[in-house]
Design a protein around this motif. Structure first.
Motif, PDB file in Angstrom:
ATOM      1  N   TRP A  47       0.883  -1.172   0.000  1.00 27.74           N
ATOM      2  CA  TRP A  47       0.000   0.000   0.000  1.00 27.74           C
ATOM      3  C   TRP A  47       0.916   1.217   0.000  1.00 27.74           C
ATOM      4  O   TRP A  47       1.773   1.363   0.877  1.00 27.74           O
ATOM      5  CB  TRP A  47      -0.847  -0.036   1.266  1.00 27.74           C
ATOM      6  CG  TRP A  47      -1.761   1.117   1.495  1.00 27.74           C
ATOM      7  CD1 TRP A  47      -1.427   2.444   1.547  1.00 27.74           C
ATOM      8  CD2 TRP A  47      -3.161   1.067   1.755  1.00 27.74           C
ATOM      9  NE1 TRP A  47      -2.530   3.209   1.821  1.00 27.74           N
ATOM     10  CE2 TRP A  47      -3.609   2.378   1.952  1.00 27.74           C
ATOM     11  CE3 TRP A  47      -4.074   0.017   1.858  1.00 27.74           C
ATOM     12  CZ2 TRP A  47      -4.927   2.691   2.242  1.00 27.74           C
ATOM     13  CZ3 TRP A  47      -5.385   0.321   2.136  1.00 27.74           C
ATOM     14  CH2 TRP A  47      -5.813   1.629   2.320  1.00 27.74           C
ATOM     15  N   VAL A  48       0.746   2.099  -0.966  1.00 23.53           N
ATOM     16  CA  VAL A  48       1.571   3.297  -1.067  1.00 23.53           C
ATOM     17  C   VAL A  48       0.692   4.541  -0.915  1.00 23.53           C
ATOM     18  O   VAL A  48      -0.212   4.764  -1.718  1.00 23.53           O
ATOM     19  CB  VAL A  48       2.325   3.371  -2.414  1.00 23.53           C
ATOM     20  CG1 VAL A  48       3.178   4.639  -2.480  1.00 23.53           C
ATOM     21  CG2 VAL A  48       3.177   2.129  -2.639  1.00 23.53           C
ATOM     22  N   ASP A  49       0.963   5.309   0.131  1.00 26.19           N
ATOM     23  CA  ASP A  49       0.356   6.639   0.288  1.00 26.19           C
ATOM     24  C   ASP A  49       1.313   7.597  -0.407  1.00 26.19           C
ATOM     25  O   ASP A  49       2.516   7.584  -0.124  1.00 26.19           O
ATOM     26  CB  ASP A  49       0.235   7.011   1.765  1.00 26.19           C
ATOM     27  CG  ASP A  49      -0.683   6.065   2.523  1.00 26.19           C
ATOM     28  OD1 ASP A  49      -1.831   5.880   2.085  1.00 26.19           O
ATOM     29  OD2 ASP A  49      -0.246   5.516   3.548  1.00 26.19           O
ATOM     30  N   PHE A  50       0.802   8.388  -1.344  1.00 30.68           N
ATOM     31  CA  PHE A  50       1.711   9.280  -2.050  1.00 30.68           C
ATOM     32  C   PHE A  50       1.456  10.745  -1.735  1.00 30.68           C
ATOM     33  O   PHE A  50       0.322  11.168  -1.532  1.00 30.68           O
ATOM     34  CB  PHE A  50       1.717   9.022  -3.562  1.00 30.68           C
ATOM     35  CG  PHE A  50       0.395   9.149  -4.258  1.00 30.68           C
ATOM     36  CD1 PHE A  50      -0.047  10.376  -4.733  1.00 30.68           C
ATOM     37  CD2 PHE A  50      -0.403   8.031  -4.477  1.00 30.68           C
ATOM     38  CE1 PHE A  50      -1.261  10.491  -5.404  1.00 30.68           C
ATOM     39  CE2 PHE A  50      -1.615   8.135  -5.150  1.00 30.68           C
ATOM     40  CZ  PHE A  50      -2.044   9.370  -5.610  1.00 30.68           C
ATOM     41  N   ASP A  51       2.564  11.475  -1.671  1.00 31.11           N
ATOM     42  CA  ASP A  51       2.530  12.922  -1.482  1.00 31.11           C
ATOM     43  C   ASP A  51       2.472  13.545  -2.866  1.00 31.11           C
ATOM     44  O   ASP A  51       3.214  13.142  -3.762  1.00 31.11           O
ATOM     45  CB  ASP A  51       3.795  13.402  -0.763  1.00 31.11           C
ATOM     46  CG  ASP A  51       3.991  12.737   0.583  1.00 31.11           C
ATOM     47  OD1 ASP A  51       2.996  12.596   1.320  1.00 31.11           O
ATOM     48  OD2 ASP A  51       5.130  12.354   0.893  1.00 31.11           O
ATOM     49  N   ALA A  52       1.594  14.507  -3.035  1.00 26.98           N
ATOM     50  CA  ALA A  52       1.431  15.155  -4.333  1.00 26.98           C
ATOM     51  C   ALA A  52       1.159  16.639  -4.128  1.00 26.98           C
ATOM     52  O   ALA A  52       0.757  17.064  -3.040  1.00 26.98           O
ATOM     53  CB  ALA A  52       0.274  14.501  -5.100  1.00 26.98           C
TER      54      ALA A  52
END
Length: 129
Positions: A47-52
């Protein structure tokens, strides 16, 4: 199963629990809970939470999406295809329930067993995966 080290690819991460049941029971539960959904039972996942940038996050929110995806390195069953996947990434998360159902716009992913959870900038995610 694979010829690369996932932990080296994703960097620091924590263990995240998925479904703790037999595949057959998980398939039956999925069919009962989501009778009209295409689903994929994944057994090796991150599971990857990404900063954008704020603009990207705003657009995702307007579409009912969250800044999280799955990287999938192992599939037990895909209800819509018999293809053998090497690995893939999902589209962004729309809903997560029961510690196992990861819903995207087009497919339901069922997280089987333990996986990993990490975070990274969107730019890194796009470059690497």
């Amino acid at each position: 199963m694979q010829d690369f080290d996932v932990s080296q690819m994703i960097g620091p991460s924590t263990v995240m629990a998925g479904a703790k049941m037999e595949l057959k029971a998980a398939i039956e539960l999925t069919k009962q809970r989501f009778p009209d959904s295409s689903f994929c039972m994944v057994n090796e996942w991150v599971w990857v939470d990404f900063d954008a940038p704020e603009l990207v996050l705003k657009e995702l929110g307007e579409q009912g999406k969250l800044p999280s995806i799955l990287l999938v390195f192992g599939v037990s069953l895909d209800s819509s295809t018999s293809s053998n996947f090497h690995w893939f990434r999902t589209t962004p998360l729309m809903d997560f329930s029961d510690s196992m159902f990861f819903q995207t716009e087009n497919k339901l992913y069922v997280l089987m067993g333990d996986g990993r959870r990490t975070s990274m900038p969107l730019s890194t995610l796009v470059r690497l995966f």
